[in-house]
Design an enzyme around this catalytic site. Structure first.
Site, PDB file in Angstrom:
ATOM      1  N   GLU A   1       0.882  -1.359  -0.079  1.00  0.00           N
ATOM      2  CA  GLU A   1       0.096   0.159  -0.148  1.00  0.00           C
ATOM      3  C   GLU A   1       0.896   1.436  -0.062  1.00  0.00           C
ATOM      4  OE1 GLU A   1      -1.706   0.567   3.832  1.00  0.00           O
ATOM      5  OE2 GLU A   1      -3.400   1.803   3.093  1.00  0.00           O
TER       6      GLU A   1
ATOM      7  N   ASN B   1      -6.905   6.249  -1.676  1.00  0.00           N
ATOM      8  CA  ASN B   1      -5.699   5.105  -1.464  1.00  0.00           C
ATOM      9  C   ASN B   1      -5.924   3.969  -2.465  1.00  0.00           C
ATOM     10  OD1 ASN B   1      -4.022   3.627  -0.349  1.00  0.00           O
ATOM     11  ND2 ASN B   1      -4.554   3.874   1.555  1.00  0.00           N
TER      12      ASN B   1
ATOM     13  N   LYS C   1      -9.487   2.023  -2.031  1.00  0.00           N
ATOM     14  CA  LYS C   1      -9.690   1.588  -0.654  1.00  0.00           C
ATOM     15  C   LYS C   1     -10.881   1.918  -0.139  1.00  0.00           C
ATOM     16  CE  LYS C   1      -7.016   1.338   3.916  1.00  0.00           C
ATOM     17  NZ  LYS C   1      -5.868   1.666   4.479  1.00  0.00           N
TER      18      LYS C   1
ATOM     19  N   GLU D   1      -6.055   8.658   7.803  1.00  0.00           N
ATOM     20  CA  GLU D   1      -6.696   8.041   6.499  1.00  0.00           C
ATOM     21  C   GLU D   1      -8.078   8.650   6.294  1.00  0.00           C
ATOM     22  OE1 GLU D   1      -4.775   3.683   6.564  1.00  0.00           O
ATOM     23  OE2 GLU D   1      -5.821   4.436   4.656  1.00  0.00           O
TER      24      GLU D   1
ATOM     25  N   CYS E   1      -4.846  -2.921   2.687  1.00  0.00           N
ATOM     26  CA  CYS E   1      -4.420  -2.808   4.282  1.00  0.00           C
ATOM     27  C   CYS E   1      -6.053  -3.064   5.073  1.00  0.00           C
ATOM     28  CB  CYS E   1      -4.017  -1.597   4.659  1.00  0.00           C
ATOM     29  SG  CYS E   1      -3.159  -1.449   6.019  1.00  0.00           S
TER      30      CYS E   1
ATOM     31  N   ASN F   1       0.352  -1.096   5.254  1.00  0.00           N
ATOM     32  CA  ASN F   1       1.206  -0.352   6.046  1.00  0.00           C
ATOM     33  C   ASN F   1       0.574  -0.359   7.571  1.00  0.00           C
ATOM     34  OD1 ASN F   1       2.899   2.237   4.403  1.00  0.00           O
ATOM     35  ND2 ASN F   1       1.892   0.426   3.438  1.00  0.00           N
TER      36      ASN F   1
END
Ligand code: ING
Length: 306
Positions: free
Chosen positions: A46, A106, A123, A142, A168, A193
């Site tokens: 990621e 993302n 994401k 995020e 993730c 991550n």
């Protein structure tokens, strides 16, 4: 037997001061290693070109945008796509996407063996928070820097099978795997991550984080009878540790390869995509066993009723 020799490429830490071109050089060296080991498909982490920047509180949008890519490939990342094409290797690449209409995601892409882009995923499950949280040992912003993905969980026929993607935190949610499982996915690639400690619960350290990581990807693979390839960005970034634990999980949920370090590392395994068939024609024959008349709450309700 439909064999896909796949590589999971773990990246060690990327410091805030590291240049994207230095990272691309590391990625190319790792891609060369994967090629030496016979891989024709490689999974990167990621946000693979930069440090995990959502740990940093920023207010100035121009500063935030510096962590994003306006195009993919672009002049800095093009050498990676060119080397992959030379090697005849497809890739999963995670990066921060800034769209022409100024939206922030993302994102991950799937490429073919000639480095053309086959598919894109954005994401959907964004962890963390939107505002600065002084209660936390470190930030995880995020929800501040990205929009939730708007592309759903698609799958693509590629590399001789049915390929899917996640990123993730998505791997912690069973819905992620099941929506792709219902489309016949055979191999899910995901980068991550993951901080080695819980910013809200100090006693939850790397052992617990690795346990929950393995639990999530093994369950997802087993319950949907598919391969799961998970690539970490690992190690200590500007003092903040990220877990390793990159893995290749087979359709019965067994880990067939796992990273041993928190640095740059390549895992390679010959994945027989036909091994997905037994589970989905017996214990996880969805059409024969699922009872959707009882599952309504899963899509009718977001949170639990009290
Ligand atoms: N990172 C972490 C992850 O889901 C996290 C955030 C860690 C949430 C542990 C909950 C528990 O692996 C990203 N980038 O999603």
């Amino acid at each position: 037997m439909r064999e896909l020799v796949a590589a999971v490429i773990q990246l060690g830490p990327i410091q805030k001061a590291d240049s994207r071109s230095a990272v691309v050089d590391r990625m190319i060296a790792l891609l060369d290693e994967a090629k030496r080991q016979g891989a024709t498909f490689a999974v990167f982490p990621e946000l693979t070109f930069t440090t995990f920047f959502p740990r940093w509180y920023m207010e100035d949008q121009a500063e935030i945008n510096r962590w994003f890519e306006r195009a993919m490939p672009n002049p800095t990342t093009a050498p990676l796509f060119e080397r992959a094409k030379e090697h005849g290797m497809g890739m999963y690449i995670g990066y921060a996407e800034l769209t022409p209409d100024d939206r922030h995601f993302n994102t991950s892409i799937l490429t073919d063996t000639d480095s053309t882009i086959i598919g894109k995923y954005r994401k959907i499950h964004l962890p963390g928070h939107e505002e600065y949280d002084s209660e936390r040992a470190f930030q995880h912003l995020e929800k501040r820097y990205f929009e939730p993905g708007d592309l759903g969980f698609p799958v693509w026929r590629a590399h001789g099978g049915v390929m899917g993607m996640a990123i993730c935190n998505d791997r912690r949610w069973p819905e992620t795997y099941r929506v792709m499982g219902l489309q016949g996915v055979e191999m899910i690639s995901l980068g991550y991550n993951t901080p080695s400690v819980n910013s809200q619960r100090a006693q939850e350290g790397p052992d617990a984080r690795l346990f929950h990581h393995r639990l999530s990807v093994q369950a997802g693979a087993y319950q949907n009878s598919c391969w799961v390839l998970a690539a970490a960005k690992a190690g200590v970034e500007d003092g903040y540790p990220l877990i390793g634990g990159s893995v290749i999980v087979d359709p019965e949920g067994y880990i067939v390869a796992e990273s041993k370090t928190e640095g740059d590392e390549v895992l390679v395994h010959a994945c027989d995509l036909d091994r997905c068939a037994f589970g989905r024609s017996t214990i996880f024959d969805f059409a024969r066993h699922r009872r959707i008349e009882h599952y309504g709450l899963i899509t009718e309700q977001t949170g639990p009723t009290s």
